[in-house]
Design an enzyme around this catalytic site. Structure first.
Site, PDB file in Angstrom:
ATOM      1  N   GLY A  96     -25.773 -23.581  39.875  1.00  0.00           N
ATOM      2  CA  GLY A  96     -25.551 -22.485  40.823  1.00  0.00           C
ATOM      3  C   GLY A  96     -26.889 -22.129  41.426  1.00  0.00           C
ATOM      4  O   GLY A  96     -27.845 -21.812  40.717  1.00  0.00           O
ATOM      5  N   GLY A 149     -27.264 -19.934  44.082  1.00  0.00           N
ATOM      6  CA  GLY A 149     -27.148 -18.749  44.937  1.00  0.00           C
ATOM      7  C   GLY A 149     -28.356 -17.863  44.709  1.00  0.00           C
ATOM      8  O   GLY A 149     -29.389 -18.330  44.205  1.00  0.00           O
ATOM      9  N   GLY A 174     -29.485 -17.720  40.870  1.00  0.00           N
ATOM     10  CA  GLY A 174     -30.020 -18.995  40.379  1.00  0.00           C
ATOM     11  C   GLY A 174     -31.363 -19.316  41.024  1.00  0.00           C
ATOM     12  O   GLY A 174     -32.311 -19.738  40.352  1.00  0.00           O
ATOM     13  N   ARG A 186     -15.518  -6.820  37.770  1.00  0.00           N
ATOM     14  CA  ARG A 186     -15.959  -8.136  37.295  1.00  0.00           C
ATOM     15  C   ARG A 186     -14.747  -8.933  36.816  1.00  0.00           C
ATOM     16  O   ARG A 186     -14.679 -10.140  36.969  1.00  0.00           O
ATOM     17  CB  ARG A 186     -16.996  -7.980  36.183  1.00  0.00           C
ATOM     18  CG  ARG A 186     -18.305  -7.359  36.667  1.00  0.00           C
ATOM     19  CD  ARG A 186     -19.281  -7.195  35.509  1.00  0.00           C
ATOM     20  NE  ARG A 186     -20.557  -6.624  35.899  1.00  0.00           N
ATOM     21  CZ  ARG A 186     -20.810  -5.312  35.901  1.00  0.00           C
ATOM     22  NH1 ARG A 186     -19.890  -4.452  35.553  1.00  0.00           N
ATOM     23  NH2 ARG A 186     -22.003  -4.880  36.256  1.00  0.00           N
ATOM     24  N   VAL A 226     -24.178 -16.652  32.968  1.00  0.00           N
ATOM     25  CA  VAL A 226     -24.496 -15.468  33.782  1.00  0.00           C
ATOM     26  C   VAL A 226     -23.286 -15.088  34.651  1.00  0.00           C
ATOM     27  O   VAL A 226     -23.160 -13.971  35.130  1.00  0.00           O
ATOM     28  CB  VAL A 226     -25.742 -15.749  34.665  1.00  0.00           C
ATOM     29  CG1 VAL A 226     -26.147 -14.525  35.475  1.00  0.00           C
ATOM     30  CG2 VAL A 226     -26.913 -16.220  33.813  1.00  0.00           C
ATOM     31  N   ARG A 278     -31.838  -1.749  33.399  1.00  0.00           N
ATOM     32  CA  ARG A 278     -31.351  -0.648  34.252  1.00  0.00           C
ATOM     33  C   ARG A 278     -31.393   0.684  33.506  1.00  0.00           C
ATOM     34  O   ARG A 278     -31.722   1.714  34.074  1.00  0.00           O
ATOM     35  CB  ARG A 278     -29.912  -0.943  34.711  1.00  0.00           C
ATOM     36  CG  ARG A 278     -29.844  -2.041  35.748  1.00  0.00           C
ATOM     37  CD  ARG A 278     -28.414  -2.316  36.189  1.00  0.00           C
ATOM     38  NE  ARG A 278     -28.384  -3.283  37.272  1.00  0.00           N
ATOM     39  CZ  ARG A 278     -27.440  -4.198  37.442  1.00  0.00           C
ATOM     40  NH1 ARG A 278     -26.439  -4.290  36.584  1.00  0.00           N
ATOM     41  NH2 ARG A 278     -27.489  -5.031  38.467  1.00  0.00           N
ATOM     42  N   HIS A 288     -20.308  -6.258  29.407  1.00  0.00           N
ATOM     43  CA  HIS A 288     -20.974  -6.069  30.694  1.00  0.00           C
ATOM     44  C   HIS A 288     -19.915  -5.537  31.654  1.00  0.00           C
ATOM     45  O   HIS A 288     -19.272  -6.290  32.363  1.00  0.00           O
ATOM     46  CB  HIS A 288     -21.527  -7.425  31.164  1.00  0.00           C
ATOM     47  CG  HIS A 288     -22.319  -7.333  32.422  1.00  0.00           C
ATOM     48  ND1 HIS A 288     -23.325  -6.418  32.612  1.00  0.00           N
ATOM     49  CD2 HIS A 288     -22.273  -8.070  33.564  1.00  0.00           C
ATOM     50  CE1 HIS A 288     -23.863  -6.603  33.817  1.00  0.00           C
ATOM     51  NE2 HIS A 288     -23.233  -7.589  34.412  1.00  0.00           N
TER      52      HIS A 288
HETATM   53  C1  2OP Z   1     -24.655  -7.009  37.848  1.00  0.00           C
HETATM   54  O1  2OP Z   1     -24.437  -6.216  36.944  1.00  0.00           O
HETATM   55  C2  2OP Z   1     -23.783  -8.964  39.057  1.00  0.00           C
HETATM   56  O2  2OP Z   1     -22.839  -8.257  37.020  1.00  0.00           O
HETATM   57  C3  2OP Z   1     -23.998  -8.344  37.764  1.00  0.00           C
HETATM   58  O3  2OP Z   1     -25.407  -6.761  38.788  1.00  0.00           O
END
Ligand code: 2OP
Length: 390
Positions: free
Chosen positions: A93, A95, A98, A173, A203, A236, A260
């Site tokens: 990948g 994109g 990646g 997601r 990922v 984050r 996630h």
């Molecule tokens: C994110 O949390 C794309 O799941 C990824 O930003």
């Protein structure tokens, strides 16, 4: 139709540097000028906004004292120069995620060979060449190649899978599951065929389900099927806490566990700001906002950006895992792995604290958690398992 005038702009400016407008809203010419004068960013709805922290006087004073505390020295970034490079890393990948992760791997020469694979003709090869062109500046001797076929997986030490569809605004997601599980299964089977000793770093979203899919569709041991999410969500979380407290991000120690997605579990019982428990530094409403901002972080990027999802922070979060495997980072990292009784969870993938090494997962560390955190982690596991059944 809502007409946005001077008053609305000034009210927004008092709260944050963002003005949220609906698709039918009209801005008066004066309001428009005011937006640029005040340097506001105009963002279209729907946006998952988080109210800015507005501390009371006492809290503000104690935060200033904390920031100036002579007893605390912001830790230096730790880099271990004795870390060794991988022989071959393959990015499946090419994109935004990646390419950005590959770029960072090459720039720090974390691999002797780096290959990109993408179905889009020329994308992988051009990215590889583009990165090599930078080596006159970076000094990196990582050899980069790219192509469209999975035989490039051969001899990989690590395969990072970012291939699949990203989210669009309004999509969870989980909405990606059907499309992306075919992609992940195909790649995982090809890894088993071409690079049976490789470590797989998944990922592609929905992350925990896709990691389980990669594990289930191959005979690879769980130690070599790892999902990247906890390092991203934790970054984050630290950013959000640091911003709320007005301190350097390295003054914050914090991580998230669980899935996630909405079942993410930001762990407050181990979170510290300048070495002090978060609850001693931030009021509860600010902590709640940080948790919300962390759980909604990826969605917020999707909502603002509209096409595609986050790439820079995910790329750093992939590289943090690779750096841990090659000995450049020694911290515990939250990683999505198959659990076999750890934390009382069986046969499902969710994020837990781990130690990584050259062979992949070295250890799942069972930290003492607050009762409600442990319950939230187990609930996340139940929900991911439910989704896997559908
Ligand atoms: C994110 O949390 C794309 O799941 C990824 O930003």
């Amino acid at each position: 139709v809502r007409v946005i005038g001077e008053h609305d702009v000034r009210t927004s400016a008092a709260r944050s540097n963002v003005l949220v407008v609906g698709s039918d809203d009209l801005l008066t010419p004066y309001a428009r000028d005011l937006v640029s004068q005040l340097g506001l960013r105009v963002v279209s709805e729907p946006v998952e906004t988080v109210a800015p922290n507005a501390p009371d006087h006492g809290t503000a004073v104690s935060r200033v004292l904390l920031r100036r505390s002579p007893k605390w020295v912001t830790p230096e970034a730790v880099t271990n120069l004795s870390a060794t490079a991988f022989g071959r890393v393959v990015m499946v990948g090419c994109g935004a995620v990646g390419a950005a992760a590959g770029h960072m791997i090459a720039a720090r020469a974390a691999a002797r060979e780096l290959a990109f694979i993408d179905l889009v003709p020329g994308l992988a090869a051009s990215t590889a060449l583009d990165i090599e062109h930078a080596s006159g500046i970076t000094g990196s001797d990582t050899r980069c190649t790219g192509g469209e076929t999975l035989d490039l997986l051969a001899d990989a030490d690590v395969v990072v899978v970012t291939a699949g569809r990203p989210r669009s605004p309004g999509m969870s997601r989980d909405d990606l599951r059907d499309i992306n599980s075919k992609v992940v299964r195909g790649v995982a089977e090809a890894v088993q065929e071409h690079a049976p000793d490789a470590i797989l770093v998944i990922v592609t979203n929905p992350l925990d389900e896709m990691t389980y899919e990669a594990y289930r569709s191959t005979q690879l041991p769980r130690e070599r099927v790892l999902g990247m999410a906890g390092t991203l969500d934790s970054s984050r979380f630290r950013w959000s806490l640091a911003t709320a407290a007005g301190v350097h991000p390295r003054d914050v120690s914090a991580f998230t566990l669980g899935s996630h997605g909405d079942e993410m579990v930001p762990i407050l019982s181990h979170a510290t700001i300048k070495g002090r428990p978060v609850a001693e530094v931030l009021p509860q409403d600010a902590i709640d906002r940080c948790v919300k901002e962390t759980v909604g972080g990826g969605g917020r990027i999707v909502a603002i950006r509209r096409t595609g999802s986050a790439s820079i922070a995910p790329a750093h979060s992939i590289v943090e895992m690779l750096d841990a495997m090659r000995g450049a980072v020694s911290d515990l990292l939250p990683v999505s792995v198959l659990l076999r009784g750890e934390y009382g969870i069986e046969d499902v993938v969710v994020g837990v604290p781990t130690r990584l090494g050259r062979a992949g997962l070295e250890e799942i560390v069972e930290l003492p958690l607050a009762q409600e955190e442990l319950e939230a982690l187990r609930r996340a596991a139940i929900i991911v398992k439910e989704r896997l059944k559908n």
